[in-house]
Design an enzyme around this catalytic site. Sequence first.
Site, mmCIF file in Angstrom:
data_model
loop_
_atom_site.group_PDB
_atom_site.id
_atom_site.type_symbol
_atom_site.label_atom_id
_atom_site.label_comp_id
_atom_site.label_asym_id
_atom_site.label_seq_id
_atom_site.Cartn_x
_atom_site.Cartn_y
_atom_site.Cartn_z
ATOM 1 N N GLY A 12 -12.688 -1.222 24.140
ATOM 2 C CA GLY A 12 -12.065 0.095 23.989
ATOM 3 C C GLY A 12 -13.027 0.993 23.232
ATOM 4 O O GLY A 12 -12.616 1.895 22.486
ATOM 5 N N TYR A 129 -3.654 -6.297 26.023
ATOM 6 C CA TYR A 129 -4.055 -7.488 25.240
ATOM 7 C C TYR A 129 -4.024 -8.769 26.087
ATOM 8 O O TYR A 129 -4.997 -9.527 26.064
ATOM 9 C CB TYR A 129 -3.141 -7.707 24.016
ATOM 10 N N LEU A 188 -2.790 -3.162 4.459
ATOM 11 C CA LEU A 188 -3.134 -4.334 3.639
ATOM 12 C C LEU A 188 -4.582 -4.300 3.167
ATOM 13 O O LEU A 188 -4.990 -5.080 2.318
ATOM 14 C CB LEU A 188 -2.871 -5.620 4.426
ATOM 15 N N HIS A 248 3.472 -0.917 8.123
ATOM 16 C CA HIS A 248 2.796 -0.562 6.873
ATOM 17 C C HIS A 248 3.726 -0.661 5.655
ATOM 18 O O HIS A 248 3.408 -1.318 4.670
ATOM 19 C CB HIS A 248 2.231 0.865 6.943
ATOM 20 N N ARG A 339 0.813 15.236 1.773
ATOM 21 C CA ARG A 339 0.292 13.952 2.272
ATOM 22 C C ARG A 339 0.203 13.008 1.087
ATOM 23 O O ARG A 339 -0.493 13.289 0.118
ATOM 24 C CB ARG A 339 -1.098 14.142 2.889
ATOM 25 N N MET A 377 2.668 5.098 -15.456
ATOM 26 C CA MET A 377 3.946 4.618 -15.946
ATOM 27 C C MET A 377 4.606 5.770 -16.665
ATOM 28 O O MET A 377 4.017 6.342 -17.591
ATOM 29 C CB MET A 377 3.611 3.497 -16.943
ATOM 30 N N SER A 398 -5.871 7.013 -13.535
ATOM 31 C CA SER A 398 -6.305 7.686 -12.312
ATOM 32 C C SER A 398 -7.683 7.142 -11.967
ATOM 33 O O SER A 398 -8.596 7.194 -12.778
ATOM 34 C CB SER A 398 -6.410 9.191 -12.538
HETATM 35 C C1 BG6 Z 1 -1.444 4.687 11.650
HETATM 36 C C2 BG6 Z 1 -0.378 5.460 12.361
HETATM 37 O O1 BG6 Z 1 -1.180 3.309 11.734
HETATM 38 O O2 BG6 Z 1 -1.493 5.075 10.303
HETATM 39 C C3 BG6 Z 1 -0.611 6.952 12.212
HETATM 40 O O3 BG6 Z 1 -0.362 5.111 13.726
HETATM 41 C C4 BG6 Z 1 -0.801 7.341 10.776
HETATM 42 O O4 BG6 Z 1 0.471 7.675 12.782
HETATM 43 C C5 BG6 Z 1 -1.824 6.452 10.098
HETATM 44 O O5 BG6 Z 1 -1.237 8.688 10.737
HETATM 45 C C6 BG6 Z 1 -1.878 6.690 8.608
HETATM 46 O O6 BG6 Z 1 -2.902 5.954 8.032
HETATM 47 P P1 BG6 Z 1 -3.516 6.410 6.629
HETATM 48 O O7 BG6 Z 1 -4.471 5.308 6.299
HETATM 49 O O8 BG6 Z 1 -4.171 7.733 6.867
HETATM 50 O O9 BG6 Z 1 -2.369 6.511 5.692
#
Ligand code: BG6
Length: 482
Positions: A12, A129, A188, A248, A339, A377, A398
């Site tokens: 890929g 796969y 992970l 995740h 974010r 904390m 930090s």
């Molecule tokens: C990916 C998802 O596994 O993780 C995405 O498919 C997401 O939608 C991304 O944006 C986020 O990863 P990170 O490492 O930027 O938090």
Amino acid sequence: PETGCLSIIVLGASGDLAKKKTFPALFNLYRQGFLLEHEVHIFGYARTKISDDDLRNRIRGYLEKDDSYGISEDLLKFLQLIKYVSGSYDSEEGFRLLDKEISEHELSKNSIEGSSRRLFYLALPPSVYPPVCRMIKQCCMNKSDLGGWTRIVVEKPFGKDLESSETLSSQIGELFEEPQIYRIDHYLGKELVQNMLVLRFANRLFLPLWNRDNIDNVQIVFREDFGTEGRGGYFDEYGIIRDIIQNHLLQVLCLVAMEKPILLKPEHIRDEKVKVLQSVLPIKDEEVVLGQYDGYRDDPTVPDRSNTPTFATVILRIHNERWEGVPFILKAGKALNSRKAEIRVQFKDVPGDIFKCKKQGRNEFVIRLQPSEAIYMKLTVKQPGLEMSTVQSELDLSYGQRYQGVAIPEAYERLILDTIRGDQQHFVRRDELKAAWEIFTPVLHRIDNGEMKPILYKPGSRGPAEADQLLERAGYVQTHGY
Ligand code: BG6
């Protein structure tokens, strides 16, 4: 560490994942000396008919856009290690050719002492796969007399629900043994996720507190301040639960909730993670809030009547001695106001509150995975001054300040290195995957059938207000005055 010829094959190779994650990670490993020029060769494989140089230019173009890579001699040398082979994903012809190229590389390096190692990285959609694994097994296995190995790296989504995931697992399982299969969950590989077990089990401070007697609730949160951006077609088939929460966030939950492993060995760690997953109670409808951002359906690749959630808050409850009654709130959303990914462990109120400081908030232990990694904390302290009043403040670690100049490795970089070293600690085992799907499959089916519907929310907002209300009902107390 093992030595000998190492072939890394990226299947890929012309796709987005390879360009944005796999090749940059390989380059980082190369420039730090983990991929040795005299041992390693990288092969890109895909259907597109392009030349070696076309692929190299694509990778170079992407890396050059990022200042942290820059155009360097290292980059040019790295690109020379890459060769491209084109072929289909289900016919022997292309894979025979690939095998020939790999074998030639191995022969040219046969003066090196050691075994030959073949690492296949499937940067591909899961639908291919099974044929790709079959082809690798038929045509491309390591044949060296000196030992060595063949390993397969696969990316999520591993299926769409319990049944499809089990089918995929059996198809791959018939071809490769579990120690050869590396299921990547890139969370992970994140520095602060990897810190979780150290924080929990190497600090006396937390050992007696980490349970239902002291912890009120746990939040594991993922927010993105952008929408599906050109990935609408892919995303719509999966939705936020399959894209982020089932993998995740659930993996992070395992590390927060698991018991101490007998030893720091992959199988011991994964045994404990599976036990957590198997102790999760069925999700209640009233403990789920789904959302979809306004404008999501404007993407031409998203159906007009899509019911796919781009936001979800789900409460999981772990039925065991340590966690009975403690809500684990998993929250993820796209097109939100910021974010951020973080773990927030909120402690219970202090009994007999002589300072009457309850309203200011509770102790909270926060691990910010990104951006700007930090561990802090929240504590109540005396407000400096002549009065005996209290204020919430924080003990703050930090990373940007404390570890100035220390580069934090990218998740993919670390995980690819683990694969080369044969360490499966940070990869998802088959029984873990099954248990993770068991938790979410009933809710996912109800969403797929249209029985549960997302609430519309404004892009750039916090998501549906109903999610905050659910958080409050679960016992989360917002901290004030800090
Ligand atoms: C990916 C998802 O596994 O993780 C995405 O498919 C997401 O939608 C991304 O944006 C986020 O990863 P990170 O490492 O930027 O938090």
